[in-house]
Design a protein around this motif. Structure first.
Motif, PDB file in Angstrom:
ATOM      1  N   GLY A 149       1.019  -1.137   0.503  1.00 36.20           N
ATOM      2  CA  GLY A 149      -0.191  -0.126  -0.134  1.00 36.20           C
ATOM      3  C   GLY A 149       0.604   1.006   0.026  1.00 36.20           C
ATOM      4  O   GLY A 149       0.593   2.590   0.311  1.00 36.20           O
ATOM      5  N   LEU A 187      -7.278  -1.219  -3.828  1.00 41.31           N
ATOM      6  CA  LEU A 187      -6.331  -1.996  -3.573  1.00 41.31           C
ATOM      7  C   LEU A 187      -5.222  -2.534  -3.823  1.00 41.31           C
ATOM      8  O   LEU A 187      -5.330  -3.057  -4.502  1.00 41.31           O
ATOM      9  CB  LEU A 187      -6.783  -3.391  -2.461  1.00 41.31           C
ATOM     10  N   THR A 230     -10.124   0.337   3.965  1.00 44.15           N
ATOM     11  CA  THR A 230      -9.682   0.347   2.574  1.00 44.15           C
ATOM     12  C   THR A 230     -10.653  -0.268   1.989  1.00 44.15           C
ATOM     13  O   THR A 230     -10.616  -0.851   1.000  1.00 44.15           O
ATOM     14  CB  THR A 230      -7.857  -0.670   3.475  1.00 44.15           C
ATOM     15  N   GLN A 273      -2.714  -6.640   0.631  1.00 46.24           N
ATOM     16  CA  GLN A 273      -4.356  -5.683   0.660  1.00 46.24           C
ATOM     17  C   GLN A 273      -5.000  -6.621   0.477  1.00 46.24           C
ATOM     18  O   GLN A 273      -5.048  -7.708   1.653  1.00 46.24           O
ATOM     19  CB  GLN A 273      -4.699  -3.951   0.987  1.00 46.24           C
TER      20      GLN A 273
END
Length: 500
Positions: free
Chosen positions: A40, A394, A386, A398
């Motif tokens: 991320g 994403l 998220t 993730q």
């Protein structure tokens, strides 16, 4: 020397938040830039931006000059024309670039035509050179992608990337799905590619690969360059292998008996494979790319029906196909795909999809399942805001953690995981492994984990099953394998002469 890539004040925004925040980079011909950072942090966003591209809902601004041409701003058709033969891209998941309904050789020829036009001889030479560069048997190019192993798919996708001889290649986790020996071969091939003058942008969580290839490393934190320097300065020495003793009770929970699976052309993928795993035991499945690891995992999950053989869980023989298993039997075995992104529906929030299995297979109320999903995702380091979004926004890491959470929420007797940490940075990789390890100790869940990461297996696995050529080469305790890398299974894992 004139840089082949110049990035100035590059910004990427989505929903009012900054994914990239004012990046400035230059890259000379033949140089390798490694981009590291937590899941991320913006690595994949940067990789797409080098092509002038961005994910849906993301806005790019700034300048990305390749060969003096700005790729930020032109319409999609013009952008593809501008970067043809200049920029190549190998995404994190090879399935994103391999056409599932076409033979690989035809796609390679079509890509070569963007540079060589109707010159059939030049196109054939380009295709042959690309396959040779990635060490793929030309016969494999006549197959469809689903007939290739995960590692073979990754190398085929790389062949598609280099067949146009680009000036810059963006590589997003290029060693994902590759065994240590094949990964080492790929690193050597990428080194040769750089030595020939091609600049490489390497987006990776694999610090060993970055140490081996990179001239310079940048670390991204929340879309900004937090540190910049040499691999020695930023990455240091390789971390030591740490082990965590297992706690299996020995009772046979999973029994895979005499499984044989053949490819459409008759080539055996699995040949009379028998594997057992006790209640609460973590069994790691290792072997070179193409050895049959993913096929074994998919047989247990009911996604591949064997020609002969059976899968039994807690004394119950399961139907070969998951579609023929009732709700209770589907809940017994849950599967985490190697390509986590493709396992999520693109138009539904991730949180809803993570909770869905608990609703369908455990009978949980929707509100209770959503609460469980939020709690488990938070433990895995995926923020609530998220997972309220759709999968396309994403990162790969993730989504990988979300896929593990989705499987665990069903409370399966057997968790089958295919490279479940391949898209994670070292910190999140360790956190995920230890969390799953704690859960299997608490619940007695048996884990069958396909992996190429010996350090990960050393941390949590009780035993290692090594496949070689579709057969079980040997089964040994993890500590014994690590202590004897020149054994039969060690050679299958790392190749001749103990290379890694």
């Amino acid at each position: 020397m004139t840089p082949v890539l110049c990035i100035s004040d590059l910004r990427a925004t989505a929903g009012g938040g900054a994914l990239l925040d004012g990046l400035d980079l230059t890259l000379d011909p033949g140089r390798v830039l490694a981009v590291v950072g937590a899941s991320g942090a913006g690595k994949s966003t940067l990789g797409l931006a080098v092509l002038g591209e961005c994910a849906p809902g993301v806005t790019l601004s700034g300048t990305v000059l390749v060969g003096g041409t700005d790729l930020v701003g032109p319409d999609p058709t013009r952008r593809r024309e501008l970067r043809a033969g200049r920029v190549g891209h190998l995404p994190q998941h090879p399935g994103a670039v391999l056409d599932p309904v076409r033979r690989c050789d035809r796609v390679l020829d079509e890509l070569a035509a963007t540079v060589h036009g109707r010159d059939r001889v030049a196109r054939r030479a380009a295709v042959a050179a690309a396959l040779e560069r990635v060490r793929l048997d030309p016969a494999l190019a006549r197959r469809h992608p689903h007939q290739l192993s995960g590692g073979q798919q990754q190398r085929m996708a790389l062949a598609q990337t280099v067949v146009t001889a680009p000036d810059v290649v963006v590589l997003d986790e290029p060693t994902t799905g590759l065994d240590p020996a094949t990964a080492a071969e790929l690193v050597g091939q990428l080194g040769d590619l750089a030595a020939s003058g091609t600049a490489l942008v390497l987006l990776t969580h694999d610090h060993d690969v970055a140490r081996a290839l990179a001239d310079e490393v940048i670390e991204l934190v929340e879309g900004r360059v937090a540190r910049r320097g040499t691999p020695q300065d930023l990455l240091g020495a390789r971390d030591p292998v740490v082990t965590r003793p297992g706690q299996a009770d020995g009772a046979a929970r999973l029994v895979v008996e005499g499984v044989t699976v053949g490819a459409p052309d008759g080539t055996p993928i699995l040949d009379d494979v028998t594997v057992q795993a006790g209640t609460g035991e973590w069994v790691a499945v290792h072997g070179r790319s193409g050895a049959g690891k993913t096929t074994l995992a998919r047989v247990v999950a009911g996604l591949v029906a064997p020609r002969v053989g059976s899968v039994t869980v807690d004394g119950t023989r399961l139907a070969p196909a998951v579609t023929a298993r009732d709700r209770g039997h589907r809940a017994l075995v849950q599967y985490v795909h190697q390509d986590a992104a493709s396992s999520f529906l693109p138009d539904r929030p991730v949180l809803d999809q993570v909770a869905r299995g608990a609703v369908l297979l455990r009978g949980r109320a929707v509100s209770a399942a959503l609460t469980e999903a939020r709690d488990l995702l938070a433990r895995l380091g995926v923020e609530p805001g998220t997972v309220a979004r759709r999968p396309g926004s994403l990162s790969g890491g993730q989504l990988q953690r979300a896929a593990v959470a989705r499987a665990l929420l069903v409370r399966p007797a057997v968790l089958v995981a295919d490279e479940m940490t391949s898209a994670l940075d070292p910190e999140h990789r360790r956190d995920l492994l230890l969390l799953v390890d704690d859960l299997r100790r608490d619940t007695g869940t048996t884990v069958l984990a396909v992996s190429h990461d010996l350090d990960a297996s050393a941390l949590v696995a009780d035993r290692v099953v090594v496949l070689d050529g579709g057969r079980v080469a040997e089964v040994r305790e993890t500590a014994e394998l690590l202590a004897d890398p020149h054994s039969a299974e060690g050679r299958a894992l790392v190749g001749p002469a103990g290379g890694s």
